[in-house]
Design a protein around this motif. Structure first.
Motif, PDB file in Angstrom:
ATOM      1  N   LEU A  50       0.810  -1.214   0.000  1.00  0.00           N
ATOM      2  CA  LEU A  50       0.000   0.000   0.000  1.00  0.00           C
ATOM      3  C   LEU A  50       0.849   1.272   0.000  1.00  0.00           C
ATOM      4  N   LEU A  51       1.904   1.326   0.811  1.00  0.00           N
ATOM      5  CA  LEU A  51       2.736   2.520   0.880  1.00  0.00           C
ATOM      6  C   LEU A  51       3.398   2.808  -0.471  1.00  0.00           C
ATOM      7  N   HIS A  53       2.434   1.744  -3.396  1.00  0.00           N
ATOM      8  CA  HIS A  53       1.359   2.089  -4.336  1.00  0.00           C
ATOM      9  C   HIS A  53       0.998   3.559  -4.201  1.00  0.00           C
ATOM     10  N   GLN A  54       0.803   4.026  -2.950  1.00  0.00           N
ATOM     11  CA  GLN A  54       0.407   5.419  -2.756  1.00  0.00           C
ATOM     12  C   GLN A  54       1.508   6.382  -3.192  1.00  0.00           C
ATOM     13  N   LYS A  55       2.757   6.055  -2.902  1.00  0.00           N
ATOM     14  CA  LYS A  55       3.857   6.921  -3.348  1.00  0.00           C
ATOM     15  C   LYS A  55       3.877   7.017  -4.877  1.00  0.00           C
ATOM     16  N   CYS A  58       1.005   9.075  -6.155  1.00  0.00           N
ATOM     17  CA  CYS A  58       1.233  10.506  -5.933  1.00  0.00           C
ATOM     18  C   CYS A  58       2.239  11.066  -6.923  1.00  0.00           C
ATOM     19  N   ASN A  95       4.864   6.777   6.029  1.00  0.00           N
ATOM     20  CA  ASN A  95       3.612   6.031   6.161  1.00  0.00           C
ATOM     21  C   ASN A  95       2.562   6.594   5.211  1.00  0.00           C
ATOM     22  N   THR A  96       1.453   5.863   5.060  1.00  0.00           N
ATOM     23  CA  THR A  96       0.434   6.242   4.085  1.00  0.00           C
ATOM     24  C   THR A  96      -0.269   7.541   4.469  1.00  0.00           C
ATOM     25  N   SER A  97      -0.425   7.793   5.749  1.00  0.00           N
ATOM     26  CA  SER A  97      -1.066   9.035   6.200  1.00  0.00           C
ATOM     27  C   SER A  97      -0.241  10.254   5.780  1.00  0.00           C
ATOM     28  N   VAL A  99       1.889  10.401   3.254  1.00  0.00           N
ATOM     29  CA  VAL A  99       1.798  10.506   1.797  1.00  0.00           C
ATOM     30  C   VAL A  99       0.508  11.229   1.415  1.00  0.00           C
ATOM     31  N   TYR A 100      -0.576  10.844   2.059  1.00  0.00           N
ATOM     32  CA  TYR A 100      -1.886  11.431   1.764  1.00  0.00           C
ATOM     33  C   TYR A 100      -1.883  12.934   2.068  1.00  0.00           C
TER      34      TYR A 100
END
Length: 198
Positions: A50-51, A53-55, A58, A95-97, A99-100
């Protein structure tokens, strides 16, 4: 990853089109409404976890937002510098937070800059020229008499028009531009605090 292909649905396309429209037109309030809702990162599966993927999502978003801001009139070199800085911040996020939050900050930043640019375009040619000159030379020592001379307007006329059209004095605008430059350097450069202050 099982397949190098990325799933890209019609919903993804609508998300990107709306995001591009909001950034390109500097619609900051509408953008806030749009990104306040919980959206999935819309670009398929771009990483093994997930991390990652989100990076990666973005980093795709940085490109989309940068191109939309350029289409809205923002300087290409500024767009590229911002994109490099935000990409580095995404890579360093733990962390994903985080990144968001950086993603939202990035979208708002580009959109706000386009909005401010569009506001300046509504002003008279003399005020626009002065504002552009200040922006282009914000890393240098500036004085109002020199600015007036460079744009070919009398000092008193420039001060009066600038205040009337922008709602701020030309001195306040110079301070704001220098402060914005310092913020960018703090976020996106390796310079020390002393070098930035200088």
């Amino acid at each position: 990853m099982e397949s190098p292909e990325v799933f890209y649905s019609e919903e993804n396309e609508r998300y990107v089109e709306k995001l591009e429209y909001l950034i390109r037109n500097g619609l900051t309030e509408k953008l806030d409404e749009f990104i306040t809702g919980e959206h999935e990162f819309p670009y398929g599966k771009l990483g093994p976890n997930l991390l990652r993927h989100q990076k990666n999502s973005c980093i795709v978003s940085v490109y989309i937002v940068r191109k939309a801001a350029q289409a809205g009139g923002l300087d290409e070199q500024l767009c590229l510098r911002l994109a490099e800085g935000y990409t580095q911040r995404f890579e360093l996020a733990g962390n994903t937070s985080e990144v968001y939050q950086i993603s939202k900050e990035m979208m708002r930043d580009y959109c706000r800059r386009v909005r401010e640019l569009k506001k300046l375009h509504a002003h008279s040619p003399g005020v626009r020229k002065a504002a552009k000159y200040i922006h282009d030379h914000r890393m240098e020592k500036l004085d109002i008499y020199g600015i007036a001379e460079k744009v070919g307007i009398s000092y008193s006329y420039l001060c009066a028009r600038f205040k009337k059209e922008t709602g701020m004095s030309i001195t306040a605008f110079v301070r704001k531009e220098k402060t914005d430059a310092a913020k960018e350097l703090l976020l996106f450069s390796e310079l020390s605090l002393g070098e930035i202050a200088e």
